[in-house]
Design an enzyme around this catalytic site. Sequence first.
Site, mmCIF file in Angstrom:
data_model
loop_
_atom_site.group_PDB
_atom_site.id
_atom_site.type_symbol
_atom_site.label_atom_id
_atom_site.label_comp_id
_atom_site.label_asym_id
_atom_site.label_seq_id
_atom_site.Cartn_x
_atom_site.Cartn_y
_atom_site.Cartn_z
ATOM 1 C CB SER A 35 -0.879 0.008 1.261
ATOM 2 O OG SER A 35 -1.549 1.244 1.413
ATOM 3 C CE1 TYR A 65 -3.953 -2.154 5.377
ATOM 4 C CE2 TYR A 65 -3.399 0.127 4.887
ATOM 5 C CZ TYR A 65 -3.661 -1.163 4.460
ATOM 6 O OH TYR A 65 -3.622 -1.462 3.119
ATOM 7 C CB VAL A 104 -7.934 -0.624 -4.535
ATOM 8 C CG1 VAL A 104 -8.564 -1.548 -5.584
ATOM 9 C CG2 VAL A 104 -6.444 -0.457 -4.807
ATOM 10 C CB THR A 127 -11.980 -3.307 -2.271
ATOM 11 O OG1 THR A 127 -11.269 -2.689 -1.192
ATOM 12 C CG2 THR A 127 -11.053 -3.534 -3.455
#
Length: 178
Positions: free
Chosen positions: A72, A87, A122, A124
């Site tokens: 990422s 994250y 992205v 999602t």
Amino acid sequence: MFVAIKEQHKGVDVCINNAGLSHPEPLLSGKTSAWKNIMDVNVLALSICTREAYQSMKERNVDDGHIININSLCGHKVIPFADFHLYTATKYAVTALTEGLRQELRAEKTHIRATSISPGLVATEFISRASSKNPDEVAAFYATTKSLKTKDIASTVTYILSTSPHVQVCAYFQSVWT
């Protein structure tokens, strides 16, 4: 999983580590159990799959395999959203793990390649699952923010797999946070 792969397909030639998750647990108030889950999936599982894929390749004398880590932009830049700071730490770890893997593969004198792909946002369900925002806010965010499609990532993987062994691809995707 790797036992089943060996039984059904003889082994692994290409490993694409694509699992990743986050929980809306800031550093100052987050739950330890959620942090452990993020670390287990984003760092430990990636490392285990990498090890097992390499062992499968080595066992079968595959010298042109490939291990691809879907990373990422958060693995290169800390974004200003508290929900994603742990994250981000795991994605920095993926950056370091990929370089460490590359060094270990070189020391083993193998031609197995290690690649990290670092996309920005992205389209999602990731944000809706990882964010403390309500679903309407997440939908509005996606409606007003330019994001990549999953087919963009698939096309990048296909391109990387088709390149010459002597080519190193370094691609960072545009991010909404830059």
